[in-house]
Design a protein around this motif. Sequence first.
Motif, mmCIF file in Angstrom:
data_model
loop_
_atom_site.group_PDB
_atom_site.id
_atom_site.type_symbol
_atom_site.label_atom_id
_atom_site.label_comp_id
_atom_site.label_asym_id
_atom_site.label_seq_id
_atom_site.Cartn_x
_atom_site.Cartn_y
_atom_site.Cartn_z
ATOM 1 N N GLU A 1 57.384 -2.190 77.996
ATOM 2 C CA GLU A 1 56.618 -1.126 78.467
ATOM 3 C C GLU A 1 55.788 -0.546 77.275
ATOM 4 O O GLU A 1 56.401 -0.328 76.297
ATOM 5 C CB GLU A 1 57.166 0.054 79.246
ATOM 6 N N LEU A 2 54.656 -0.147 77.417
ATOM 7 C CA LEU A 2 53.784 0.725 76.494
ATOM 8 C C LEU A 2 54.237 2.126 76.870
ATOM 9 O O LEU A 2 53.808 2.618 78.057
ATOM 10 C CB LEU A 2 52.274 0.371 76.861
ATOM 11 N N THR A 3 54.674 2.971 75.887
ATOM 12 C CA THR A 3 55.484 4.028 75.894
ATOM 13 C C THR A 3 54.260 5.151 75.477
ATOM 14 O O THR A 3 54.580 6.254 76.057
ATOM 15 C CB THR A 3 56.810 4.382 75.395
ATOM 16 N N SER A 4 53.675 4.742 74.423
ATOM 17 C CA SER A 4 52.668 5.772 73.838
ATOM 18 C C SER A 4 51.608 5.092 73.022
ATOM 19 O O SER A 4 51.944 4.053 72.447
ATOM 20 C CB SER A 4 53.175 7.116 73.109
ATOM 21 N N HIS B 1 36.525 14.244 65.966
ATOM 22 C CA HIS B 1 34.985 14.021 65.904
ATOM 23 C C HIS B 1 34.492 12.995 66.525
ATOM 24 O O HIS B 1 35.296 12.271 67.431
ATOM 25 C CB HIS B 1 34.812 13.552 64.223
ATOM 26 N N LYS B 2 33.202 12.917 66.735
ATOM 27 C CA LYS B 2 32.574 12.254 67.796
ATOM 28 C C LYS B 2 32.443 10.830 67.019
ATOM 29 O O LYS B 2 31.646 10.899 66.122
ATOM 30 C CB LYS B 2 31.237 12.659 68.516
ATOM 31 N N PRO B 3 32.976 9.737 67.349
ATOM 32 C CA PRO B 3 32.957 8.366 66.545
ATOM 33 C C PRO B 3 31.395 7.952 66.934
ATOM 34 O O PRO B 3 30.985 8.020 68.258
ATOM 35 C CB PRO B 3 33.903 7.445 67.130
ATOM 36 N N ASN B 4 30.901 7.045 66.105
ATOM 37 C CA ASN B 4 29.511 6.288 66.174
ATOM 38 C C ASN B 4 29.849 4.900 66.641
ATOM 39 O O ASN B 4 30.914 4.261 66.205
ATOM 40 C CB ASN B 4 29.002 6.644 65.172
ATOM 41 N N VAL B 5 28.945 4.425 67.108
ATOM 42 C CA VAL B 5 29.075 2.740 67.455
ATOM 43 C C VAL B 5 29.057 2.035 66.310
ATOM 44 O O VAL B 5 28.371 2.394 65.196
ATOM 45 C CB VAL B 5 27.686 2.333 68.423
ATOM 46 N N GLY B 6 30.132 1.222 66.276
ATOM 47 C CA GLY B 6 30.604 0.309 64.915
ATOM 48 C C GLY B 6 31.529 0.840 63.980
ATOM 49 O O GLY B 6 32.112 0.271 63.280
ATOM 50 N N ASP B 7 31.890 2.174 64.295
ATOM 51 C CA ASP B 7 32.992 2.668 63.852
ATOM 52 C C ASP B 7 34.231 1.870 64.096
ATOM 53 O O ASP B 7 34.438 1.228 65.219
ATOM 54 C CB ASP B 7 33.523 4.035 64.146
ATOM 55 N N LYS B 8 35.324 1.932 63.313
ATOM 56 C CA LYS B 8 36.847 1.471 63.718
ATOM 57 C C LYS B 8 37.667 2.368 63.784
ATOM 58 O O LYS B 8 37.743 3.214 62.910
ATOM 59 C CB LYS B 8 36.985 0.476 62.673
ATOM 60 N N VAL B 9 38.427 2.671 64.746
ATOM 61 C CA VAL B 9 39.507 3.424 65.063
ATOM 62 C C VAL B 9 40.673 3.018 64.913
ATOM 63 O O VAL B 9 41.085 2.062 65.672
ATOM 64 C CB VAL B 9 39.121 4.476 66.322
ATOM 65 N N GLY B 10 41.708 3.678 64.151
ATOM 66 C CA GLY B 10 43.102 3.171 64.223
ATOM 67 C C GLY B 10 43.952 3.485 65.150
ATOM 68 O O GLY B 10 43.803 4.811 65.450
ATOM 69 N N PHE B 11 44.734 2.665 65.805
ATOM 70 C CA PHE B 11 45.417 2.895 67.022
ATOM 71 C C PHE B 11 46.841 2.444 66.668
ATOM 72 O O PHE B 11 47.023 1.189 66.018
ATOM 73 C CB PHE B 11 45.143 2.372 68.324
ATOM 74 N N THR B 12 47.920 2.986 66.946
ATOM 75 C CA THR B 12 49.366 2.463 67.008
ATOM 76 C C THR B 12 49.985 2.617 68.498
ATOM 77 O O THR B 12 49.961 3.445 69.150
ATOM 78 C CB THR B 12 50.582 3.616 66.253
ATOM 79 N N LEU B 13 50.280 1.462 69.065
ATOM 80 C CA LEU B 13 50.793 1.171 70.234
ATOM 81 C C LEU B 13 52.412 1.149 70.150
ATOM 82 O O LEU B 13 52.913 0.146 69.381
ATOM 83 C CB LEU B 13 50.191 -0.022 70.904
ATOM 84 N N HIS B 14 52.711 1.935 70.980
ATOM 85 C CA HIS B 14 54.482 2.039 70.884
ATOM 86 C C HIS B 14 54.985 1.544 72.306
ATOM 87 O O HIS B 14 54.377 1.816 73.376
ATOM 88 C CB HIS B 14 54.857 3.678 70.783
ATOM 89 N N PHE B 15 56.018 0.784 72.036
ATOM 90 C CA PHE B 15 56.562 0.030 73.293
ATOM 91 C C PHE B 15 58.199 0.551 73.467
ATOM 92 O O PHE B 15 58.661 1.198 72.318
ATOM 93 C CB PHE B 15 56.622 -1.447 72.979
ATOM 94 N N ALA B 16 58.588 0.511 74.751
ATOM 95 C CA ALA B 16 60.007 0.639 74.676
ATOM 96 C C ALA B 16 61.124 -0.178 74.084
ATOM 97 O O ALA B 16 62.023 0.174 73.533
ATOM 98 C CB ALA B 16 60.379 0.518 76.294
ATOM 99 N N SER B 17 60.904 -1.527 73.937
ATOM 100 C CA SER B 17 61.683 -2.554 73.012
ATOM 101 C C SER B 17 60.955 -2.860 71.887
ATOM 102 O O SER B 17 61.865 -3.483 70.906
ATOM 103 C CB SER B 17 62.393 -3.239 74.142
ATOM 104 N N SER B 18 59.724 -3.330 71.900
ATOM 105 C CA SER B 18 59.151 -4.075 70.812
ATOM 106 C C SER B 18 58.730 -2.912 69.720
ATOM 107 O O SER B 18 58.586 -1.766 69.864
ATOM 108 C CB SER B 18 58.038 -4.847 71.319
ATOM 109 N N ASP B 19 58.645 -3.595 68.485
ATOM 110 C CA ASP B 19 58.037 -2.916 67.361
ATOM 111 C C ASP B 19 56.659 -2.326 67.635
ATOM 112 O O ASP B 19 55.780 -2.910 68.603
ATOM 113 C CB ASP B 19 58.157 -3.831 66.151
ATOM 114 N N PRO B 20 56.340 -1.131 67.209
ATOM 115 C CA PRO B 20 54.984 -0.774 67.267
ATOM 116 C C PRO B 20 53.894 -1.566 66.877
ATOM 117 O O PRO B 20 54.211 -2.530 65.664
ATOM 118 C CB PRO B 20 54.778 0.601 66.367
ATOM 119 N N ILE B 21 52.617 -1.639 67.227
ATOM 120 C CA ILE B 21 51.730 -2.760 66.942
ATOM 121 C C ILE B 21 50.665 -1.997 66.327
ATOM 122 O O ILE B 21 50.137 -0.969 67.256
ATOM 123 C CB ILE B 21 51.108 -3.644 67.866
ATOM 124 N N GLU B 22 49.936 -1.945 65.216
ATOM 125 C CA GLU B 22 48.902 -1.207 64.669
ATOM 126 C C GLU B 22 47.546 -1.867 64.925
ATOM 127 O O GLU B 22 47.772 -3.246 64.642
ATOM 128 C CB GLU B 22 49.055 -0.824 63.159
#
Length: 157
Positions: free
Chosen positions: A70-73, A122-143
Amino acid sequence: MTGTATGARRTAAAALVLTLSAALAACGGEDGGGDRPKLSVSGAYVPQPPTRDMAAGYVTVTNKGGGADELTSVTTSLADEVTMHTTTGTRMKQVRSLKIPANGELRLATGGDHLMLTNLTHKPNVGDKVGFTLHFASSDPIEIKVPVEPTTYRPKD
């Protein structure tokens, strides 16, 4: 007697090999994780938001493993808060987690399940890259690094 002892040793050795083979087979597939999720992420993007208040996020999480997760956050430095929503018809509902079935996928897409990013830094611009971290119930986070696309962007399936 020598022949009997040799035969008994061969029988014992064969039994040991069979027992060890069965034990190893019970541990799972080649990677030893037959019942574990095996997650990967693709197709992530954020449409450029019209204001600085709120944005949406989309991503596909593929599970090639034999166990569900499950994706938890989701966290990002772009927003103070990221919430997950399901959409049925025209009705949107915030949820605590989203299921990723074994040997399946979770697809967050326009008009369907999605992420809502609120209180943007801030308001991101087209072409920007934004870092996300996906957290799961049993798997390690994925950045991941998520591109900001034009507001009207629709991925090709």
